[in-house]
Design a protein around this motif. Structure first.
Motif, PDB file in Angstrom:
ATOM      1  N   ARG A  62       0.809  -1.219   0.000  1.00 24.58           N
ATOM      2  CA  ARG A  62       0.000   0.000   0.000  1.00 24.58           C
ATOM      3  C   ARG A  62       0.845   1.272   0.000  1.00 24.58           C
ATOM      4  NH1 ARG A  62      -2.847  -2.629  -2.049  1.00 24.58           N
ATOM      5  NH2 ARG A  62      -4.688  -3.743  -1.308  1.00 24.58           N
ATOM      6  N   CYS A  63       2.128   1.149   0.270  1.00 28.52           N
ATOM      7  CA  CYS A  63       3.014   2.314   0.295  1.00 28.52           C
ATOM      8  C   CYS A  63       3.330   2.728  -1.145  1.00 28.52           C
ATOM      9  CB  CYS A  63       4.296   1.981   1.053  1.00 28.52           C
ATOM     10  SG  CYS A  63       5.499   3.324   1.076  1.00 28.52           S
ATOM     11  N   ARG A  64       2.877   3.910  -1.547  1.00 28.72           N
ATOM     12  CA  ARG A  64       3.030   4.333  -2.943  1.00 28.72           C
ATOM     13  C   ARG A  64       4.490   4.396  -3.401  1.00 28.72           C
ATOM     14  NH1 ARG A  64       0.576   6.522  -7.251  1.00 28.72           N
ATOM     15  NH2 ARG A  64       1.675   8.133  -8.435  1.00 28.72           N
ATOM     16  N   PRO A  65       5.414   4.974  -2.627  1.00 26.96           N
ATOM     17  CA  PRO A  65       6.814   4.996  -3.097  1.00 26.96           C
ATOM     18  C   PRO A  65       7.365   3.597  -3.378  1.00 26.96           C
ATOM     19  CG  PRO A  65       6.528   6.535  -1.288  1.00 26.96           C
ATOM     20  CD  PRO A  65       5.265   5.746  -1.371  1.00 26.96           C
ATOM     21  N   LYS A  66       7.014   2.626  -2.536  1.00 27.70           N
ATOM     22  CA  LYS A  66       7.493   1.259  -2.758  1.00 27.70           C
ATOM     23  C   LYS A  66       6.843   0.652  -3.998  1.00 27.70           C
ATOM     24  CE  LYS A  66       8.646   0.129   2.041  1.00 27.70           C
ATOM     25  NZ  LYS A  66       8.385  -0.787   3.179  1.00 27.70           N
ATOM     26  N   ARG A  67       5.572   0.957  -4.195  1.00 29.01           N
ATOM     27  CA  ARG A  67       4.887   0.436  -5.382  1.00 29.01           C
ATOM     28  C   ARG A  67       5.514   1.003  -6.653  1.00 29.01           C
ATOM     29  NH1 ARG A  67      -1.435   1.025  -5.118  1.00 29.01           N
ATOM     30  NH2 ARG A  67      -1.280  -0.497  -6.801  1.00 29.01           N
ATOM     31  N   ILE A  68       5.841   2.290  -6.632  1.00 28.38           N
ATOM     32  CA  ILE A  68       6.477   2.906  -7.803  1.00 28.38           C
ATOM     33  C   ILE A  68       7.830   2.261  -8.082  1.00 28.38           C
ATOM     34  CG2 ILE A  68       7.527   5.040  -8.649  1.00 28.38           C
ATOM     35  CD1 ILE A  68       5.249   6.571  -7.373  1.00 28.38           C
ATOM     36  N   LYS A  69       8.575   1.969  -7.014  1.00 34.17           N
ATOM     37  CA  LYS A  69       9.875   1.315  -7.180  1.00 34.17           C
ATOM     38  C   LYS A  69       9.706  -0.044  -7.862  1.00 34.17           C
ATOM     39  CE  LYS A  69      13.715  -0.558  -4.416  1.00 34.17           C
ATOM     40  NZ  LYS A  69      13.445  -1.982  -4.737  1.00 34.17           N
ATOM     41  N   HIS A  70       8.753  -0.831  -7.384  1.00 31.04           N
ATOM     42  CA  HIS A  70       8.517  -2.145  -7.991  1.00 31.04           C
ATOM     43  C   HIS A  70       8.010  -1.999  -9.424  1.00 31.04           C
ATOM     44  CE1 HIS A  70       9.414  -4.590  -4.539  1.00 31.04           C
ATOM     45  NE2 HIS A  70       8.560  -3.934  -3.773  1.00 31.04           N
ATOM     46  N   TYR A  71       7.221  -0.960  -9.667  1.00 29.39           N
ATOM     47  CA  TYR A  71       6.690  -0.751 -11.014  1.00 29.39           C
ATOM     48  C   TYR A  71       7.813  -0.419 -11.992  1.00 29.39           C
ATOM     49  CZ  TYR A  71       3.172   0.432 -14.493  1.00 29.39           C
ATOM     50  OH  TYR A  71       2.399   0.448 -15.621  1.00 29.39           O
ATOM     51  N   ARG A  72       8.741   0.419 -11.564  1.00 24.98           N
ATOM     52  CA  ARG A  72       9.895   0.737 -12.417  1.00 24.98           C
ATOM     53  C   ARG A  72      10.679  -0.528 -12.756  1.00 24.98           C
ATOM     54  NH1 ARG A  72      11.157   6.219 -12.661  1.00 24.98           N
ATOM     55  NH2 ARG A  72      10.203   7.541 -11.056  1.00 24.98           N
ATOM     56  N   GLU A  73      10.863  -1.375 -11.756  1.00 26.79           N
ATOM     57  CA  GLU A  73      11.612  -2.613 -11.980  1.00 26.79           C
ATOM     58  C   GLU A  73      10.860  -3.549 -12.924  1.00 26.79           C
ATOM     59  OE1 GLU A  73      12.131  -4.052  -8.036  1.00 26.79           O
ATOM     60  OE2 GLU A  73      13.748  -2.642  -7.538  1.00 26.79           O
ATOM     61  N   LEU A  74       9.526  -3.610 -12.775  1.00 27.66           N
ATOM     62  CA  LEU A  74       8.731  -4.461 -13.658  1.00 27.66           C
ATOM     63  C   LEU A  74       8.772  -3.949 -15.096  1.00 27.66           C
ATOM     64  CD1 LEU A  74       6.826  -6.828 -14.066  1.00 27.66           C
ATOM     65  CD2 LEU A  74       4.930  -5.380 -13.301  1.00 27.66           C
ATOM     66  N   LEU A  75       8.736  -2.639 -15.268  1.00 30.30           N
ATOM     67  CA  LEU A  75       8.858  -2.064 -16.606  1.00 30.30           C
ATOM     68  C   LEU A  75      10.209  -2.415 -17.234  1.00 30.30           C
ATOM     69  CD1 LEU A  75       7.334   1.524 -16.236  1.00 30.30           C
ATOM     70  CD2 LEU A  75       6.510  -0.284 -17.734  1.00 30.30           C
ATOM     71  N   LYS A  76      11.265  -2.331 -16.438  1.00 25.87           N
ATOM     72  CA  LYS A  76      12.600  -2.652 -16.943  1.00 25.87           C
ATOM     73  C   LYS A  76      12.682  -4.113 -17.364  1.00 25.87           C
ATOM     74  CE  LYS A  76      17.508  -2.480 -15.681  1.00 25.87           C
ATOM     75  NZ  LYS A  76      18.483  -2.136 -14.605  1.00 25.87           N
ATOM     76  N   ILE A  77      12.119  -5.004 -16.548  1.00 24.84           N
ATOM     77  CA  ILE A  77      12.121  -6.433 -16.878  1.00 24.84           C
ATOM     78  C   ILE A  77      11.349  -6.682 -18.173  1.00 24.84           C
ATOM     79  CG2 ILE A  77      11.223  -8.679 -16.141  1.00 24.84           C
ATOM     80  CD1 ILE A  77      11.794  -7.770 -13.245  1.00 24.84           C
ATOM     81  N   THR A  78      10.207  -6.017 -18.309  1.00 25.45           N
ATOM     82  CA  THR A  78       9.383  -6.203 -19.506  1.00 25.45           C
ATOM     83  C   THR A  78      10.116  -5.716 -20.749  1.00 25.45           C
ATOM     84  OG1 THR A  78       7.402  -5.856 -18.148  1.00 25.45           O
ATOM     85  CG2 THR A  78       7.133  -5.745 -20.530  1.00 25.45           C
ATOM     86  N   ARG A  79      10.754  -4.549 -20.645  1.00 25.76           N
ATOM     87  CA  ARG A  79      11.508  -4.019 -21.794  1.00 25.76           C
ATOM     88  C   ARG A  79      12.640  -4.968 -22.189  1.00 25.76           C
ATOM     89  NH1 ARG A  79      11.216   1.187 -18.865  1.00 25.76           N
ATOM     90  NH2 ARG A  79       9.686   2.527 -19.902  1.00 25.76           N
ATOM     91  N   THR A  80      13.342  -5.490 -21.199  1.00 26.62           N
ATOM     92  CA  THR A  80      14.457  -6.395 -21.478  1.00 26.62           C
ATOM     93  C   THR A  80      13.976  -7.659 -22.182  1.00 26.62           C
ATOM     94  OG1 THR A  80      15.672  -5.587 -19.540  1.00 26.62           O
ATOM     95  CG2 THR A  80      16.326  -7.724 -20.429  1.00 26.62           C
ATOM     96  N   THR A  81      12.875  -8.216 -21.699  1.00 22.90           N
ATOM     97  CA  THR A  81      12.340  -9.441 -22.290  1.00 22.90           C
ATOM     98  C   THR A  81      11.831  -9.192 -23.704  1.00 22.90           C
ATOM     99  OG1 THR A  81      11.656 -10.106 -20.052  1.00 22.90           O
ATOM    100  CG2 THR A  81      10.776 -11.376 -21.881  1.00 22.90           C
ATOM    101  N   LEU A  82      11.159  -8.056 -23.904  1.00 22.37           N
ATOM    102  CA  LEU A  82      10.670  -7.719 -25.244  1.00 22.37           C
ATOM    103  C   LEU A  82      11.827  -7.482 -26.211  1.00 22.37           C
ATOM    104  CD1 LEU A  82       7.700  -5.314 -24.387  1.00 22.37           C
ATOM    105  CD2 LEU A  82       7.545  -7.608 -25.361  1.00 22.37           C
ATOM    106  N   SER A  83      12.908  -6.909 -25.709  1.00 25.31           N
ATOM    107  CA  SER A  83      14.076  -6.686 -26.554  1.00 25.31           C
ATOM    108  C   SER A  83      14.664  -8.015 -27.026  1.00 25.31           C
ATOM    109  CB  SER A  83      15.131  -5.889 -25.780  1.00 25.31           C
ATOM    110  OG  SER A  83      16.309  -5.724 -26.545  1.00 25.31           O
ATOM    111  N   SER A  84      14.726  -8.991 -26.141  1.00 30.30           N
ATOM    112  CA  SER A  84      15.224 -10.317 -26.524  1.00 30.30           C
ATOM    113  C   SER A  84      14.317 -10.947 -27.576  1.00 30.30           C
ATOM    114  CB  SER A  84      15.304 -11.223 -25.293  1.00 30.30           C
ATOM    115  OG  SER A  84      16.216 -10.712 -24.342  1.00 30.30           O
ATOM    116  N   LEU A  85      13.013 -10.754 -27.408  1.00 30.45           N
ATOM    117  CA  LEU A  85      12.069 -11.314 -28.374  1.00 30.45           C
ATOM    118  C   LEU A  85      12.239 -10.664 -29.744  1.00 30.45           C
ATOM    119  CD1 LEU A  85       9.649 -13.227 -28.792  1.00 30.45           C
ATOM    120  CD2 LEU A  85       8.155 -11.299 -28.230  1.00 30.45           C
ATOM    121  N   GLN A  86      12.464  -9.358 -29.756  1.00 22.47           N
ATOM    122  CA  GLN A  86      12.663  -8.659 -31.025  1.00 22.47           C
ATOM    123  C   GLN A  86      13.911  -9.177 -31.744  1.00 22.47           C
ATOM    124  OE1 GLN A  86      10.693  -6.577 -32.562  1.00 22.47           O
ATOM    125  NE2 GLN A  86      12.112  -6.250 -34.272  1.00 22.47           N
TER     126      GLN A  86
END
Length: 242
Positions: A62-86
Motif C-alpha cells: 500500500r506504500c506508494r513509493p514502494k509500489r512505484i519502485k517495484h513498477y519501475r523494476e517491472l517495466l525494466k524487466i518487460t523491456r528487457t524481455t521484449l528486446s530479446s524477443l525482437q
C-alpha cells in the motif's frame, strides 16, 4: 416485445497495468522458448520469477513509493524481455519453415493485442494517469473485451448485448455492441431491426428506464408502435408516466 440489455463477461482476470505487464513477460518467455526449437541462438534470460514477484508486490503493498519502485523494476524487466524477443524475431532462421511462420503469426497477434511495443499497456506517462476507456487494454488474450459499466454496479469486462424478446421470453434478436453505448442510443435501432426482420412493428413494446427519452418515445410512435412503455424508477422523469 421487450428491449433489454445485459453483459457477457470475457474469461479474463481483473486487469491492471502490473498484471498486464506480467502477462506480457509470461507470453514473451513462452515465445522465446519456442524459438530455441526453431534454431534461434539468441541468448536470453527467463525473468518470469522476478516479474511475478514485482507484480505481486505492486498488488499488495500500500506504500506508494514502494509500489512505484517495484513498477519501475517491472517495466525494466518487460523491456528487457521484449528486446530479446525482437532480436530473436529478426534472426529466426529462414529454414524454420511453416513452424516459423506459425511462430511469427503468434508474435503479430500479441503485438496487435498490446498496440505495438509500448512498455506500458494502457499508455499515460505514469500509473494513475487517466486513459479513455476505449483506448484501454484489458487483456492480451481477449483484446476485444470492452469495459462495461451499467449504472452504479460493478465494472464488467466483456461485451454489452442488446436484445429483444417476445411475450414468452423467446429471444427475437440480439446485437453484440462495440464499446459501451448508452441504452437510450440503442432503442430505435433495435426497433428498426425488428421491423426489418419481421416486416411490421410490434403493437406493444416495453423497455427499462435507461432507454427512456422523449425522442425515443416519439420515435417508437412514429414507427407504428401503439403502446410504448418504459420501466419507472425513482430517477425517472415525470413525463414517463404519461
Amino acid at each position: 416485445m421487450r428491449v433489454d440489455s445485459t453483459v457477457t463477461a470475457a474469461l479474463i482476470h481483473e486487469p491492471s497495468d502490473s498484471s498486464l505487464l506480467w502477462d506480457a513477460v509470461r507470453v514473451t518467455v513462452r515465445l522465446l522458448q519456442q524459438t530455441e526449437a526453431l534454431g534461434s541462438t539468441i541468448p536470453w534470460h527467463d525473468h518470469r520469477r522476478a516479474a511475478k514477484k514485482r507484480a505481486r508486490a505492486i498488488e499488495y503493498i500500500r506504500c506508494r513509493p514502494k509500489r512505484i519502485k517495484h513498477y519501475r523494476e517491472l517495466l525494466k524487466i518487460t523491456r528487457t524481455t521484449l528486446s530479446s524477443l525482437q532480436q530473436a524475431s529478426e534472426q529466426l532462421p529462414l529454414t524454420a519453415g511453416s513452424a516459423g511462420e506459425l511462430w511469427q503469426a503468434q508474435l503479430r497477434h500479441y503485438r496487435r493485442s498490446s498496440s505495438g511495443s509500448s512498455p506500458r499497456p494502457n499508455g499515460g506517462s505514469w500509473p494513475g494517469d487517466p486513459v479513455p476507456a476505449g483506448e484501454k487494454l484489458v487483456s492480451l488474450f481477449e483484446p476485444h473485451a470492452d469495459i462495461i459499466v451499467k449504472g452504479s454496479r460493478d465494472v464488467d469486462y466483456g461485451h454489452k448485448l442488446n436484445l429483444t424478446t417476445g411475450r414468452s421470453g423467446l429471444i427475437l434478436d440480439l446485437v453484440i455492441e462495440a464499446g459501451n453505448p448508452t441504452d437510450s442510443e440503442r432503442l430505435l435501432p433495435m426497433l428498426e431491426r425488428h421491423i426489418a426482420f419481421y416486416g411490421e412493428p410490434p403493437r406493444q413494446a416495453a423497455a427499462d428506464g435507461g432507454y427512456a427519452s422523449r425522442e425515443n418515445l416519439s420515435g417508437a410512435k412514429a414507427r407504428g408502435i401503439r403502446d410504448m412503455a418504459f420501466t419507472r424508477s425513482a430517477a425517472s422523469p415525470p413525463w414517463l408516466s404519461i
